[in-house]
Motif scaffolding. Structure first.
Motif, PDB file in Angstrom:
ATOM      1  N   PRO A 278       0.808  -1.227   0.000  1.00  0.00           N
ATOM      2  CA  PRO A 278       0.000   0.000   0.000  1.00  0.00           C
ATOM      3  C   PRO A 278       0.838   1.273   0.000  1.00  0.00           C
ATOM      4  O   PRO A 278       1.953   1.306   0.511  1.00  0.00           O
ATOM      5  CB  PRO A 278      -0.811  -0.118   1.302  1.00  0.00           C
ATOM      6  CG  PRO A 278      -0.875  -1.577   1.594  1.00  0.00           C
ATOM      7  CD  PRO A 278       0.441  -2.129   1.112  1.00  0.00           C
TER       8      PRO A 278
ATOM      9  N   THR B 290      -2.226  12.909  15.176  1.00  0.00           N
ATOM     10  CA  THR B 290      -1.770  12.616  13.824  1.00  0.00           C
ATOM     11  C   THR B 290      -2.412  13.575  12.829  1.00  0.00           C
ATOM     12  O   THR B 290      -3.104  14.509  13.214  1.00  0.00           O
ATOM     13  CB  THR B 290      -2.054  11.139  13.447  1.00  0.00           C
ATOM     14  OG1 THR B 290      -1.486  10.840  12.176  1.00  0.00           O
ATOM     15  CG2 THR B 290      -3.539  10.833  13.418  1.00  0.00           C
TER      16      THR B 290
ATOM     17  N   ILE C 182      -5.172  16.185  14.205  1.00  0.00           N
ATOM     18  CA  ILE C 182      -6.276  15.517  14.894  1.00  0.00           C
ATOM     19  C   ILE C 182      -5.734  14.809  16.120  1.00  0.00           C
ATOM     20  O   ILE C 182      -4.587  14.360  16.159  1.00  0.00           O
ATOM     21  CB  ILE C 182      -7.043  14.526  13.984  1.00  0.00           C
ATOM     22  CG1 ILE C 182      -6.204  13.295  13.643  1.00  0.00           C
ATOM     23  CG2 ILE C 182      -7.513  15.217  12.722  1.00  0.00           C
ATOM     24  CD1 ILE C 182      -7.008  12.188  12.975  1.00  0.00           C
TER      25      ILE C 182
ATOM     26  N   ILE D  27     -11.848  14.529  11.252  1.00  0.00           N
ATOM     27  CA  ILE D  27     -10.491  14.136  10.854  1.00  0.00           C
ATOM     28  C   ILE D  27     -10.094  14.817   9.547  1.00  0.00           C
ATOM     29  O   ILE D  27     -10.883  15.516   8.937  1.00  0.00           O
ATOM     30  CB  ILE D  27     -10.391  12.596  10.669  1.00  0.00           C
ATOM     31  CG1 ILE D  27     -11.445  12.112   9.662  1.00  0.00           C
ATOM     32  CG2 ILE D  27     -10.535  11.864  11.993  1.00  0.00           C
ATOM     33  CD1 ILE D  27     -11.296  10.649   9.284  1.00  0.00           C
TER      34      ILE D  27
ATOM     35  N   PHE E  33     -19.363   9.540   6.562  1.00  0.00           N
ATOM     36  CA  PHE E  33     -18.184  10.411   6.549  1.00  0.00           C
ATOM     37  C   PHE E  33     -18.330  11.398   5.402  1.00  0.00           C
ATOM     38  O   PHE E  33     -18.314  11.012   4.240  1.00  0.00           O
ATOM     39  CB  PHE E  33     -16.914   9.576   6.379  1.00  0.00           C
ATOM     40  CG  PHE E  33     -16.595   8.747   7.595  1.00  0.00           C
ATOM     41  CD1 PHE E  33     -17.128   7.480   7.747  1.00  0.00           C
ATOM     42  CD2 PHE E  33     -15.785   9.256   8.600  1.00  0.00           C
ATOM     43  CE1 PHE E  33     -16.849   6.721   8.881  1.00  0.00           C
ATOM     44  CE2 PHE E  33     -15.497   8.501   9.738  1.00  0.00           C
ATOM     45  CZ  PHE E  33     -16.034   7.233   9.875  1.00  0.00           C
TER      46      PHE E  33
ATOM     47  N   ARG F 247     -13.738   1.294   8.244  1.00  0.00           N
ATOM     48  CA  ARG F 247     -14.547   2.479   8.508  1.00  0.00           C
ATOM     49  C   ARG F 247     -13.637   3.599   8.994  1.00  0.00           C
ATOM     50  O   ARG F 247     -12.831   3.399   9.891  1.00  0.00           O
ATOM     51  CB  ARG F 247     -15.616   2.172   9.566  1.00  0.00           C
ATOM     52  CG  ARG F 247     -16.678   1.211   9.071  1.00  0.00           C
ATOM     53  CD  ARG F 247     -17.636   0.825  10.170  1.00  0.00           C
ATOM     54  NE  ARG F 247     -17.019  -0.094  11.123  1.00  0.00           N
ATOM     55  CZ  ARG F 247     -17.653  -0.553  12.198  1.00  0.00           C
ATOM     56  NH1 ARG F 247     -18.874  -0.145  12.475  1.00  0.00           N
ATOM     57  NH2 ARG F 247     -17.036  -1.384  13.018  1.00  0.00           N
ATOM     58  N   GLY F 248     -13.783   4.791   8.401  1.00  0.00           N
ATOM     59  CA  GLY F 248     -13.029   5.938   8.892  1.00  0.00           C
ATOM     60  C   GLY F 248     -11.791   6.257   8.091  1.00  0.00           C
ATOM     61  O   GLY F 248     -11.488   5.634   7.088  1.00  0.00           O
ATOM     62  N   GLY F 249     -11.040   7.273   8.573  1.00  0.00           N
ATOM     63  CA  GLY F 249      -9.883   7.782   7.843  1.00  0.00           C
ATOM     64  C   GLY F 249      -8.681   6.861   7.905  1.00  0.00           C
ATOM     65  O   GLY F 249      -8.478   6.145   8.883  1.00  0.00           O
ATOM     66  N   ARG F 250      -7.855   6.900   6.862  1.00  0.00           N
ATOM     67  CA  ARG F 250      -6.720   5.984   6.774  1.00  0.00           C
ATOM     68  C   ARG F 250      -5.655   6.245   7.824  1.00  0.00           C
ATOM     69  O   ARG F 250      -5.102   5.308   8.399  1.00  0.00           O
ATOM     70  CB  ARG F 250      -6.076   6.087   5.383  1.00  0.00           C
ATOM     71  CG  ARG F 250      -6.936   5.478   4.327  1.00  0.00           C
ATOM     72  CD  ARG F 250      -6.357   5.629   2.929  1.00  0.00           C
ATOM     73  NE  ARG F 250      -7.415   5.428   1.973  1.00  0.00           N
ATOM     74  CZ  ARG F 250      -7.815   4.232   1.546  1.00  0.00           C
ATOM     75  NH1 ARG F 250      -7.193   3.159   1.949  1.00  0.00           N
ATOM     76  NH2 ARG F 250      -8.821   4.125   0.707  1.00  0.00           N
ATOM     77  N   GLU F 251      -5.310   7.526   8.046  1.00  0.00           N
ATOM     78  CA  GLU F 251      -4.246   7.814   9.006  1.00  0.00           C
ATOM     79  C   GLU F 251      -4.699   7.511  10.432  1.00  0.00           C
ATOM     80  O   GLU F 251      -3.933   6.989  11.237  1.00  0.00           O
ATOM     81  CB  GLU F 251      -3.792   9.278   8.877  1.00  0.00           C
ATOM     82  CG  GLU F 251      -2.883   9.525   7.687  1.00  0.00           C
ATOM     83  CD  GLU F 251      -1.484   8.960   7.888  1.00  0.00           C
ATOM     84  OE1 GLU F 251      -1.152   8.511   8.993  1.00  0.00           O
ATOM     85  OE2 GLU F 251      -0.702   8.960   6.911  1.00  0.00           O
ATOM     86  N   TYR F 252      -5.947   7.842  10.749  1.00  0.00           N
ATOM     87  CA  TYR F 252      -6.426   7.544  12.097  1.00  0.00           C
ATOM     88  C   TYR F 252      -6.474   6.036  12.294  1.00  0.00           C
ATOM     89  O   TYR F 252      -6.113   5.522  13.358  1.00  0.00           O
ATOM     90  CB  TYR F 252      -7.802   8.181  12.329  1.00  0.00           C
ATOM     91  CG  TYR F 252      -8.277   8.060  13.758  1.00  0.00           C
ATOM     92  CD1 TYR F 252      -9.456   7.396  14.077  1.00  0.00           C
ATOM     93  CD2 TYR F 252      -7.537   8.613  14.799  1.00  0.00           C
ATOM     94  CE1 TYR F 252      -9.887   7.296  15.384  1.00  0.00           C
ATOM     95  CE2 TYR F 252      -7.960   8.515  16.120  1.00  0.00           C
ATOM     96  CZ  TYR F 252      -9.139   7.856  16.398  1.00  0.00           C
ATOM     97  OH  TYR F 252      -9.557   7.747  17.711  1.00  0.00           O
TER      98      TYR F 252
ATOM     99  N   GLU G 261      -5.412  -0.962   5.484  1.00  0.00           N
ATOM    100  CA  GLU G 261      -4.907  -1.228   4.143  1.00  0.00           C
ATOM    101  C   GLU G 261      -4.807  -2.695   3.770  1.00  0.00           C
ATOM    102  O   GLU G 261      -4.673  -3.040   2.598  1.00  0.00           O
ATOM    103  CB  GLU G 261      -3.521  -0.579   3.971  1.00  0.00           C
ATOM    104  CG  GLU G 261      -3.445   0.878   4.330  1.00  0.00           C
ATOM    105  CD  GLU G 261      -4.416   1.743   3.560  1.00  0.00           C
ATOM    106  OE1 GLU G 261      -4.636   1.481   2.376  1.00  0.00           O
ATOM    107  OE2 GLU G 261      -4.975   2.687   4.158  1.00  0.00           O
TER     108      GLU G 261
END
Lengths: 434, 221
Positions: free
Chosen positions: A204, A294, A308, A338, A359, B158-163, B197
């Protein structure tokens, strides 16, 4: 750069573009649908403009006028008027009364000629048919691989002359695609076309970030069996690891002057923010919470860092002085906010807010704190401002696919970009200049 | 303790041992596990090491398991050497975890083969049902200080990649901490995250999400 003779029209356009959309969103494919651009929504008033085919452009690899038409149409501020069989070049003297009679306010004509050294000579003129005057005239010689760029620059010039705002058609975007287990980081024109591979592999890739000079991309790659931050020069492909510390290294964010990067490291146990110079040296820790900190993002003036943190429970957006100091919370609506992105003009913050499980891209006026939600979709991610602060690119899910979209700040005009058959995500808008 | 262990003990190893003892209180079972590991190392130091898939449970000198290990390593004649090298004041540590399953090495091998810990939604704590997985892999690392493992944390999508990358990291760290309580050294373990990922199962809904909220334990050669 306000021009006196068009101040009135530009003011009207600006205020109209800021109005919410009228009769509900609807989509139609472009006449020149080779670019697969779909637009929904429309501004209340559009400038009727005719972009004639450039003389001999069919003898060159790119249809310059088609690219210009697509750019202007995607902005939603122009109504493209077909001229039928009419054809002339930049040396003509069109009759304003004729064109006003057709309902056309502005007209462009030009030519493309191949030079002896293999380059192409691109010429055009832009006329204001209301005033009967010439607004722009240009001639430029470009190598073949820059023909698309020349077309985008013409669109930028037309856009600026008629709206007073700087166009972003000649800027670039970067994004990640995933297909058959392969991840690719692409660099493409802002219209999503002419994508070129920056890096590709079976592991990735996330969180690309443009350097302010537009020459490098920072990104996170898992090729070393864990998340590490790389900086790659786009033109040469040369790259190096800037953060490969123990644990996960991610979320690179460039300072506006390009000298520093903020990254999220877990080397001390929890995800925290650290600053380093662009070589990866002089590491210093910025946050000291016992929570997840982050997704750092710099303000345009370089004085504040947004990020965030879930120190209060769910993730929320905070701001702290770049020189150090206590963070203060910025988002209060919703329990999960976020992915902040700050507009270059310093007025806005776009982010992703979870509302009733969905979202959605949200926009905050940093002066008043007022928040609006720009989308009706449920899987939005990664909003990023255009360099003129007028558009936001983001990724969402549509028809079972991950796709890229742009939207105006009032949410009224949306355009879908990119090849529809590939899952695309993580878009980030590059700066002015290449 | 320095100097008590004669023979082939590397001075560095002994000193590190002593320093650790001097600096902070060390859990008795950790001492025992470390001492047992040292003895195993000594018994195998001539040519071959213990092979990974056959963890040895009870490493007290003179025990049948330790004798079996020495024989398996192919070092003929060393059966009694470890006993001769031990001082008269040294107490052989007993690893309660190892002893508890000394009679069920098959179960231990199976638990070691299970390399995944699953988590509840929004949670990072290792549930009781995965204690066995943590313990078996901790024993594996204790058996040989050169062994390393990677713990990879994952989330649902579910949700943001970095978080999610950070949440996955918390899960991995949680498993690493649980393992280090049982003896493995920090250098033997690294917690990393893949966030959302690398899902194990594609699709939406709790059935898929539950299979993706996990930490995977991998050998790190």
């Amino acid at each position: 750069m306000v021009e006196q003779n068009n101040a009135g029209r530009r003011a009207a356009l600006k205020s109209l573009a800021a109005l919410s959309c009228l009769a509900g969103p609807w989509a139609w494919p472009l006449a020149q649908s080779q670019f697969r651009v779909e637009i929904s929504g429309v501004a209340a008033t559009q400038v009727p403009i005719t972009i004639l085919k450039l003389r001999d452009e069919d003898k060159s690899p790119q249809s310059v006028s088609a690219i210009v038409r697509a750019d202007l149409e995607r902005s939603g501020l122009f109504k493209l008027v077909d001229a039928g069989a009419v054809a002339f070049d930049e040396s003509a003297r069109p009759n304003p009364a004729d064109w006003r009679g057709r309902g056309v306010d502005a007209l462009t004509a030009g030519s493309v000629a191949r030079l002896a050294d293999g380059r192409f000579d691109v010429r055009y003129r832009l006329w204001d048919m209301v005033k009967g005057s010439e607004l722009a005239a240009q001639a430029v010689a470009v190598p073949r691989e820059d023909l698309r760029l020349a077309a985008h620059r013409i669109a930028d010039e037309i856009y600026q002359k008629l709206t007073g705002e700087r166009g972003v058609f000649s800027t670039r975007i970067a994004y990640v695609s995933k297909s058959a287990g392969r991840y690719t980081l692409w660099v493409a024109d802002a219209d999503g076309e002419a994508a070129q591979v920056a890096v590709a592999g079976p592991e990735p890739i996330i969180s690309p970030a443009w350097s302010p000079d537009g020459r490098s991309l920072a990104y996170v790659s898992f090729e070393a069996r864990k998340a590490m931050v790389y900086v790659q020069e786009i033109a040469s492909g040369k790259r190096r690891v800037v953060a490969g510390f123990r644990g996960s290294n991610s979320a690179p964010a460039w300072s506006p002057d390009g000298s520093q990067l903020i990254v999220t490291l877990t080397r001390d146990g929890l995800s925290q923010l650290y600053a380093m110079d662009r070589q990866g040296e002089n590491l210093r820790r910025l946050t000291t919470s016992s929570a997840i900190d982050t997704e750092a993002a710099w303000s345009a003036d370089g004085k504040s860092i947004f990020f965030i943190s879930d120190r209060g429970g769910g993730p929320q957006i905070y701001r702290m002085p770049a020189a150090g100091g206590a963070p203060e919370r910025v988002t209060f609506a919703g329990d999960h906010n976020i992915s902040p992105s700050l507009s270059p003009d310093g007025r806005w913050m776009a982010y992703v807010s979870r509302q009733a499980g969905a979202f959605r891209v949200a926009l905050m006026d940093l002066g008043t704190g007022a928040v609006t939600y720009l989308t009706d979709t449920a899987d939005d991610e990664s909003p990023s401002f255009s360099p003129n602060s007028r558009l936001i690119i983001y990724a969402t899910r549509s028809g079972g696919r991950d796709v890229l979209m742009t939207t105006t700040l009032d949410g009224s005009i949306k355009a879908r970009l990119g090849a529809p058959q590939v899952d695309v995500r993580e878009p980030v808008w590059g700066p002015y200049g290449r | 303790m320095a100097g008590e262990l004669s023979g082939a003990a590397e001075p560095k190893m002994t000193m590190e041992w002593t320093m650790k003892l001097g600096q902070k209180p060390v859990r008795r079972w950790a001492l025992r596990a470390g001492g047992a590991a040292l003895l195993v190392w000594l018994s195998a130091c001539s040519t071959t090491r213990l092979d990974a898939p056959a963890p040895v449970e009870d490493r007290r000198p003179g025990s049948s398991a330790a004798a079996a290990a020495s024989a398996a390593s192919g070092s003929a004649g060393l059966k009694g050497d470890s006993a001769q090298g031990v001082s008269e004041t040294r107490v052989a540590p007993v690893d309660l975890g190892a002893q508890g399953s000394a009679g069920s090495s098959a179960a231990d091998a199976q638990a070691r083969a299970q390399r995944v810990v699953y988590f509840d939604f929004d949670s990072f704590s290792v549930k009781e049902e995965y204690r066995g997985v943590v313990e078996a892999n901790a024993r594996y690392l204790n058996a040989d200080r050169k062994r390393r493992m990677l713990v990879e944390g994952h989330t649902d999508d579910r949700g943001g990649r970095e978080y999610n990358l950070a949440l996955g990291q918390k899960r991995a760290e949680s498993v690493v901490r649980a393992m280090m309580l049982l003896g493995p050294k920090e250098v033997q373990l690294e917690a990393v995250s893949y966030g959302e990922e690398r899902p194990a199962v594609a699709g939406n809904g709790e059935a898929a999400w539950a299979k993706n909220r996990r930490a995977e334990l991998k050998d790190n050669p």
